[in-house]
Enzyme design. Structure first.
Site, PDB file in Angstrom:
ATOM      1  N   LYS A  53       0.839  -1.201   0.000  1.00 39.44           N
ATOM      2  CA  LYS A  53       0.000   0.000   0.000  1.00 39.44           C
ATOM      3  C   LYS A  53       0.872   1.249   0.000  1.00 39.44           C
ATOM      4  O   LYS A  53       0.589   2.223  -0.689  1.00 39.44           O
ATOM      5  CB  LYS A  53      -0.929  -0.007   1.233  1.00 39.44           C
ATOM      6  CG  LYS A  53      -2.035  -1.061   1.110  1.00 39.44           C
ATOM      7  CD  LYS A  53      -2.792  -1.282   2.422  1.00 39.44           C
ATOM      8  CE  LYS A  53      -3.743  -2.460   2.296  1.00 39.44           C
ATOM      9  NZ  LYS A  53      -4.399  -2.830   3.546  1.00 39.44           N
ATOM     10  N   GLN A  97      -4.484  -1.662   9.766  1.00 37.76           N
ATOM     11  CA  GLN A  97      -4.290  -2.985   9.165  1.00 37.76           C
ATOM     12  C   GLN A  97      -4.781  -4.075  10.125  1.00 37.76           C
ATOM     13  O   GLN A  97      -4.388  -4.112  11.286  1.00 37.76           O
ATOM     14  CB  GLN A  97      -2.797  -3.192   8.828  1.00 37.76           C
ATOM     15  CG  GLN A  97      -2.507  -4.465   8.077  1.00 37.76           C
ATOM     16  CD  GLN A  97      -3.146  -4.506   6.685  1.00 37.76           C
ATOM     17  OE1 GLN A  97      -3.100  -3.547   5.934  1.00 37.76           O
ATOM     18  NE2 GLN A  97      -3.746  -5.631   6.352  1.00 37.76           N
ATOM     19  N   ASP A 120     -10.991   2.583   4.173  1.00 37.94           N
ATOM     20  CA  ASP A 120     -11.230   1.141   4.021  1.00 37.94           C
ATOM     21  C   ASP A 120     -12.735   0.843   3.998  1.00 37.94           C
ATOM     22  O   ASP A 120     -13.133  -0.275   3.682  1.00 37.94           O
ATOM     23  CB  ASP A 120     -10.608   0.363   5.207  1.00 37.94           C
ATOM     24  CG  ASP A 120      -9.315  -0.339   4.815  1.00 37.94           C
ATOM     25  OD1 ASP A 120      -9.062  -0.510   3.598  1.00 37.94           O
ATOM     26  OD2 ASP A 120      -8.564  -0.727   5.728  1.00 37.94           O
TER      27      ASP A 120
END
Ligand code: NAP
Length: 293
Positions: A53, A97, A120
């Site tokens: 990412k 994460q 997200d």
């Protein structure tokens, strides 16, 4: 003859489009979009995902930061970090994460993220907005699936789409998005309690496999001419590879591909589009944060 839904090529194109936009904005004197990834602990797969990412963010000209926090951090301290990022106007979006260490309540942590920075799309507010068809940040993997189908001009209206899997991050949002106006699929969502699974999957004009089981989908589960989207990612030990492993999906491509009209390869299908979707969501958050458009 089967055709490839080439996620790698499409991702390059989308990244190019984003990079151009960033160049135009910074040429006008604006700062670049800023994405932060928070990683707690030393989980190997998480480190790889975050590194990918970070690399992609930099490729398109974003400012990319990674906050590395120790595995024994308290939930309270993590919530403080989130609060700091929520209030920093120079951070447009951030991701936590997953998975988090067991002593931390993931849902508490996710729902502490400001919905406007939740690139997200995991907070309850964004999930609710998505289900209501409101403007929302949509989770990156199902968004990538939709982008692949849309950009390759796959006919979806009225098609029967069978989604294998009902997780909150892939199956459920994919089923929701594909049944919406614009895609207009008739969707069946399958899970571990589904009976006669192969009878279901054989009815699919579009089959989305997000089951988390290596090469689970075999040729007899797929209708001739189906579009097959393989979301699965599994590392299989392989001594012939320099890395020591190879990547396979949830679909047994060696026998399924020849039955398909379109299929996503693994690797190089949904995976690259997942990261692109995160970049697109960050761009959207940046524009919102800076009152652009
Ligand atoms: P998950 O949370 O493990 O969910 C798997 C789903 O499959 C569950 O809904 C489960 O049903 C269902 N399932 C499991 N065994 C089944 C069976 N025998 N028959 C029918 N349904 C069954 O997985 P996930 O997070 O959604 O991920 C799915 C796959 O996508 C994994 O391979 C993952 O690595 C991959 N992935 C890829 C990306 C990407 O960027 N390409 C991103 C995220 C995930 P129940 O709900 O009944 O348990």
């Amino acid at each position: 003859m089967v055709q490839l839904l080439d996620g790698k090529a499409l991702a390059l194109q989308i990244k190019d489009e984003i990079a151009n936009e960033v160049r135009q904005l910074t040429a006008k004197g604006m700062r670049a979009p800023h994405l932060v990834a928070v990683i707690v602990g030393e989980d190997g797969a998480s480190q790889t995902y975050v590194a990918n990412k970070e690399r992609s963010s930099k490729e398109v000209g974003f400012t990319s930061s990674v906050y590395r926090l120790p595995a024994n951090i308290t939930e309270e301290k993590l919530l403080e970090t989130i609060n700091f990022m929520n209030n920093d106007s120079e951070i447009d979006g951030f991701i936590i994460q997953l998975p988090l260490p067991k002593h931390i309540n993931e849902q508490h942590v996710i729902n502490a993220i400001s919905p406007e920075k939740d690139v997200d799309g995991f907070t309850a507010i964004n999930v609710g907005r998505m289900v209501l068809g409101e403007d929302a940040y949509v989770p990156a993997t199902p968004m990538g699936v939709c982008t692949l189908l849309k950009r390759y001009g796959i006919e979806t209206a009225g098609k029967h789409c069978v989604v294998l899997g009902r997780s909150n991050i892939v199956g459920t949002p994919a089923a929701n998005l594909l049944s919406r106006k614009g895609f207009d699929c008739t969707v069946t969502m399958c899970h571990s309690k589904t009976q006669n699974l192969a009878d279901m999957t054989r009815q699919a004009d579009i089959l989305v496999a997000a089951i988390g089981k290596p090469e689970f989908v075999t040729a007899e589960m797929v209708k001739e001419g189906a579009v097959v989207v393989d979301v699965g990612i599994h590392r299989i030990p392989d001594e012939t590879k320099k890395s020591g492993y190879r990547i396979i999906g949830d679909v047994k491509h060696s026998e399924v591909d020849e039955k398909c009209s379109w299929v996503t390869p693994v690797p190089g299908g949904v995976g690259p589009l997942t990261i692109c979707s995160l970049l697109e969501n960050t761009m959207k958050a940046y524009k919102r944060n800076n009152n652009i458009e």
